[in-house]
Design an enzyme around this catalytic site. Structure first.
Site, mmCIF file in Angstrom:
data_model
loop_
_atom_site.group_PDB
_atom_site.id
_atom_site.type_symbol
_atom_site.label_atom_id
_atom_site.label_comp_id
_atom_site.label_asym_id
_atom_site.label_seq_id
_atom_site.Cartn_x
_atom_site.Cartn_y
_atom_site.Cartn_z
ATOM 1 N N GLY A 43 -39.239 17.719 -48.393
ATOM 2 C CA GLY A 43 -38.705 18.035 -47.022
ATOM 3 C C GLY A 43 -37.317 17.880 -46.573
ATOM 4 O O GLY A 43 -36.584 17.914 -47.437
ATOM 5 N N ASN A 44 -36.934 17.778 -45.287
ATOM 6 C CA ASN A 44 -35.658 17.625 -44.926
ATOM 7 C C ASN A 44 -35.729 16.756 -43.548
ATOM 8 O O ASN A 44 -36.632 16.495 -43.159
ATOM 9 C CB ASN A 44 -34.713 18.923 -44.721
ATOM 10 C CG ASN A 44 -35.386 19.830 -43.497
ATOM 11 O OD1 ASN A 44 -35.398 19.481 -42.632
ATOM 12 N ND2 ASN A 44 -36.161 20.827 -44.024
ATOM 13 N N ARG A 45 -34.489 16.400 -43.279
ATOM 14 C CA ARG A 45 -34.295 15.207 -42.177
ATOM 15 C C ARG A 45 -34.169 15.873 -40.609
ATOM 16 O O ARG A 45 -33.692 15.230 -39.775
ATOM 17 C CB ARG A 45 -33.035 14.264 -42.408
ATOM 18 C CG ARG A 45 -33.592 13.227 -43.650
ATOM 19 C CD ARG A 45 -32.604 12.232 -43.951
ATOM 20 N NE ARG A 45 -31.926 11.811 -42.641
ATOM 21 C CZ ARG A 45 -30.515 12.096 -42.431
ATOM 22 N NH1 ARG A 45 -29.590 12.596 -43.413
ATOM 23 N NH2 ARG A 45 -29.882 11.535 -41.258
#
Ligand code: C5P
Length: 226
Positions: free
Chosen positions: A29-31
Site C-alpha cells: 500500500g501507500n501512505r
C-alpha cells in the site's frame, strides 16, 4: 461566506490509497490518508456540487451525506471510475493508485518455511486510470489529476509539465510529498498546472483551504472548458 458556485455540477472524486494483496492477510500500500480528497468532497458539497467519492483506504471519515463508493485495489478503482465517470461533469483523481499489483495473489498465507530466506515478488503494471479517462472523456468533461512527488521544488514543476502532457488531463495538482510531508499531514502545498504547462496558482494551507483553491480553478473560467 460559502459561494454556491458549483450548483448543478456533478463531481466525481477519488481518494485514499489503494492496496494490492499478496495473500489473504497482506498487501502493498501507500501512505495516502485521503484527507485532501475528503476535504475536496466536503467543500464541493458545501459549494452545492453533486459529489460522489470513490474511496480507497481512508484514515479519516468521509463527509457526511456524500455518495460513497468504496474500493480497495487499483483494478476496482479502475472499474468504478470507468463505469461512473460518464455521468459526471468533473472528475478529480486525488487517490494514490498503486502503479503495480502482484502478478499472482496467493490463496493462502505465504509461509517463511516455503521461501528459504528470501521472498521474490513479481509486480505487473496496473492500468493508468487517469490516462485512459483523459483519452476517452467527452469534450465537456473536465479531468483533474494529482502528482505526488518527492522531487525538489524545481524538479517538481518539470516533472509536472511532463506528466500533464503524458496523462492528457485538463489540470494537474502538483504536490510535494515525503517522509513527513504531504501524505497524512493536516496542511498541504500544491501548484495547479494547466494543460499547456502554465502554473495557474500555488497555495499553502489547510487541506480545506487548498481544496477551495483547487475548486476555484475548476469553477472559474477561462479554465473551465464547458
Ligand atoms: O503516474 P502517477 O501515479 O504519478 O499519477 C498520479 C495521478 O494518476 C493521480 O491523479 C492518480 O490518481 C492517477 N493514477 C491513475 N492510475 C494509476 C496510477 C495513478 O489514475 N495506475
Amino acid at each position: 461566506e460559502t459561494k454556491h458556485d458549483l450548483v448543478g455540477k456533478r463531481i466525481l472524486i477519488t481518494g485514499g490509497g489503494t492496496r494490492e494483496p499478496l495473500d489473504p492477510v497482506r498487501f502493498i500500500g501507500n501512505r495516502s490518508s485521503g484527507k485532501q480528497a475528503v476535504a475536496l468532497a466536503q467543500r464541493a458539497m458545501q459549494r452545492s456540487a453533486d459529489v460522489t467519492l470513490i474511496a480507497a483506504h481512508l484514515e479519516v471519515e468521509p463527509p457526511a451525506g456524500v455518495d460513497l463508493v468504496t474500493v480497495s485495489t487499483a483494478a476496482q478503482m479502475h472499474s468504478e471510475v470507468m463505469t461512473l465517470s460518464p455521468e459526471f461533469d468533473i472528475v478529480i483523481m486525488a487517490a494514490a493508485v498503486s502503479d503495480y499489483r502482484l502478478d499472482t495473489v496467493s490463496g493462502s498465507k505465504l509461509k517463511k518455511v516455503d521461501n528459504g530466506g528470501e521472498l521474490h515478488l513479481t509486480l505487473v503494471e496496473n492500468p493508468d486510470i487517469l490516462k485512459e479517462l483523459s483519452s476517452s472523456k467527452s469534450a465537456k468533461q473536465l479531468i483533474i489529476g494529482f502528482a505526488a512527488e518527492t522531487a525538489t521544488e524545481d524538479d517538481l514543476i518539470r516533472i509536472g509539465k511532463d506528466k500533464i502532457a503524458r496523462k492528457g488531463c485538463d489540470l494537474l495538482i502538483l504536490n510535494q510529498v515525503g517522509w513527513d510531508q504531504g501524505f497524512g499531514t493536516e496542511s498541504n502545498t500544491v501548484s495547479v498546472l494547466a494543460s499547456g504547462g502554465d502554473i495557474l496558482i500555488t497555495a499553502t494551507g489547510s487541506k480545506m483551504s487548498v481544496a477551495d483553491t483547487i475548486l476555484d480553478c475548476i469553477a472559474t473560467p477561462p479554465i473551465h472548458n464547458a
